[in-house]
Design an enzyme around this catalytic site. Sequence first.
Site, mmCIF file in Angstrom:
data_model
loop_
_atom_site.group_PDB
_atom_site.id
_atom_site.type_symbol
_atom_site.label_atom_id
_atom_site.label_comp_id
_atom_site.label_asym_id
_atom_site.label_seq_id
_atom_site.Cartn_x
_atom_site.Cartn_y
_atom_site.Cartn_z
ATOM 1 C CB SER A 143 -0.883 0.005 1.260
ATOM 2 O OG SER A 143 -1.552 1.236 1.430
ATOM 3 C CE1 TYR A 156 -4.131 -2.118 4.808
ATOM 4 C CE2 TYR A 156 -3.376 0.097 4.274
ATOM 5 C CZ TYR A 156 -3.865 -1.133 3.869
ATOM 6 O OH TYR A 156 -4.090 -1.373 2.542
#
Length: 278
Positions: A143, A156
């Site tokens: 990401s 995350y």
Amino acid sequence: METFEGRGAVITGGASGIGFASAQEFTRRGARVVLADIDQSALDAAVEQLRSAGAEAHGVICDVTKLDAVEHLADESFRLLGEVNLVFNNAGIAYAGPVADVTHGDWRWVIDVDLWGPIHGVEAFLPRLVEQGGDRHIMFTASFAGMVGNAGLGPYSVAKFGVVALAEGLARELKGEGIGVSVLCPMIVDTPLMANSERTRSDAYGDRSEQAAAIAQALIAPTDENVRPDDIARLTADAVLANRLYILPHSASRESIRRRFERIDRTFTEQAAGGWTH
């Protein structure tokens, strides 16, 4: 890899989103695929859709948080395809919320799926790829949060930074083996990631706070400006053929990445100005 024609590809999280779009793109270019997913009904539908388009496709239920499940996926993939040329460690979940509100269960859930999942993929497939020889490529979905840390994305980002580090280290180690490595680092993509994440969270991780869920929905919800999964899939397939390590679909992320490394570099100058000479 110089072509997808006739090559065997395995994609975790393959029943929806980037995973399924990638399966469609890879098979359009001639690949044979094994899709892995934790959702049986979604997996069956995805495989059927690919087969109806004339592709060779197979489905294997897999919980990437379990090493034995990923090892089973590897066994089945080599059995079904004969040869595995591409392993796409794509399965992942989304999480957002202040670190102060993160429960221990939240930490375990995010790290188990988003970091241990890719690690299990490497453990289960890499030794066989090394032994097999030929065209081979390992891919990961990380990401933008794995490139630049941001408020509200603590667990995350920790997991996705780990995935980027894993890919970078493997790229160096496997260069001599002729195995390519790529890591996909998108910003928000128009997929049902948030809904799928909540649906697949097991009771073993406990309940998630309503506040954290609301923040996640606000931060990760798709908009009309998001890049589409099929666009990501085309860029990803091209990156494999070009043996490109980083896949960065969103040009909007470029400035933030540049500023991060400028801040790091500037620290050396500031330390030297303060008398640090080592």
